[in-house]
Write an enzyme that holds these catalytic residues in place. Structure first.
Site, short mmCIF file in Angstrom:
data_model
loop_
_atom_site.label_atom_id
_atom_site.label_comp_id
_atom_site.label_asym_id
_atom_site.label_seq_id
_atom_site.Cartn_x
_atom_site.Cartn_y
_atom_site.Cartn_z
N ASP A 15 -8.28 3.78 1.14
CA ASP A 15 -7.32 4.21 2.16
C ASP A 15 -8.08 4.73 3.38
O ASP A 15 -8.81 5.72 3.28
CB ASP A 15 -6.46 5.33 1.54
N CYS A 43 0.86 -1.19 0.00
CA CYS A 43 0.00 0.00 0.00
C CYS A 43 0.90 1.23 0.00
O CYS A 43 2.06 1.16 -0.44
CB CYS A 43 -0.98 -0.02 1.17
N ARG A 97 -3.41 -0.67 5.31
CA ARG A 97 -3.98 -1.72 4.47
C ARG A 97 -3.07 -2.93 4.25
O ARG A 97 -3.52 -4.08 4.43
CB ARG A 97 -4.37 -1.13 3.10
P1 4NP Z 1 -1.81 2.79 4.15
O1 4NP Z 1 -2.46 4.14 4.75
O2 4NP Z 1 -1.24 3.16 2.81
O3 4NP Z 1 -2.98 1.87 4.05
O4 4NP Z 1 -0.76 2.36 5.14
C1 4NP Z 1 -1.78 5.36 4.83
C2 4NP Z 1 -0.85 5.55 5.82
C3 4NP Z 1 -0.20 6.77 5.93
C4 4NP Z 1 -0.50 7.77 5.04
C5 4NP Z 1 -1.43 7.58 4.03
C6 4NP Z 1 -2.07 6.35 3.93
N1 4NP Z 1 0.14 9.04 5.17
O5 4NP Z 1 -0.21 9.94 4.40
O6 4NP Z 1 1.01 9.19 6.04
#
Ligand code: 4NP
Length: 156
Positions: free
Chosen positions: A126, A9, A15
């Site tokens: 997300d 991800c 995710r």
């Molecule tokens: P992930 O979610 O991609 O599912 O781990 C996110 C985690 C952090 C961020 C964005 C999405 N961020 O912008 O820091």
């Protein structure tokens, strides 16, 4: 033959660690622990070393699951190392393939939702900037996709 699966991800704290942990849970439940090696990574590097997001761990805990892991960034070498790379959304998919300019590994990279059996989502949404509902939804969706993914492998 042991299959090496990598879930990817953006941040590797919501995710993809959820997908990794849910896949491990299903694999263990079916006694297939020696058949699969699961890992996860993020296309971004902001959270390297961090455990899964507290909200994701809380949602998992409500279902009796403990999500473990330490975030790391996806690297070009992963394309060589893993048998199958599962992208949570289209941006992840494009960012992974951007590290394979010759297209040698395109066939190994799939969208996680291609394995859904019940959900019609094309991407795993997300949950980072939303509320608890988003985390619960991601877990339900990933149970569906991981179940389908597991069925996609030959039984022996
Ligand atoms: P992930 O979610 O991609 O599912 O781990 C996110 C985690 C952090 C961020 C964005 C999405 N961020 O912008 O820091």
């Amino acid at each position: 033959m042991t299959k090496k699966l990598l879930f990817v991800c953006l941040g590797n704290i919501c995710r993809s660690p959820a997908a990794e942990n849910i896949m491990n849970h299903l694999v263990e439940k079916q006694g297939l622990g020696d058949r699969f090696i699961c890992d996860s990574a993020g296309t971004g590097g902001w959270h390297v070393g961090a455990p899964p997001d507290r909200r994701m761990r809380a949602a998992a805990k409500e279902r009796g699951l403990d999500f473990v892991g330490s975030a790391r960034q996806f690297q070009a070498m992963d394309l060589r190392e893993f048998d199958l790379i599962l992208a949570m959304d289209k941006d992840n998919y494009c960012n992974i393939l951007a590290l394979d300019p010759q297209g040698k590994f395109t066939d190994k990279v799939k969208m996680m939702c291609d394995y859904c059996e019940t959900y019609t989502d094309k991407e795993v949404p997300d949950p980072y900037y939303g509320g608890a509902d988003g985390f619960n939804y991601v877990i339900d969706l990933l149970f569906d996709a991981c179940g389908g993914l597991l069925k996609s492998f030959p039984k022996n």
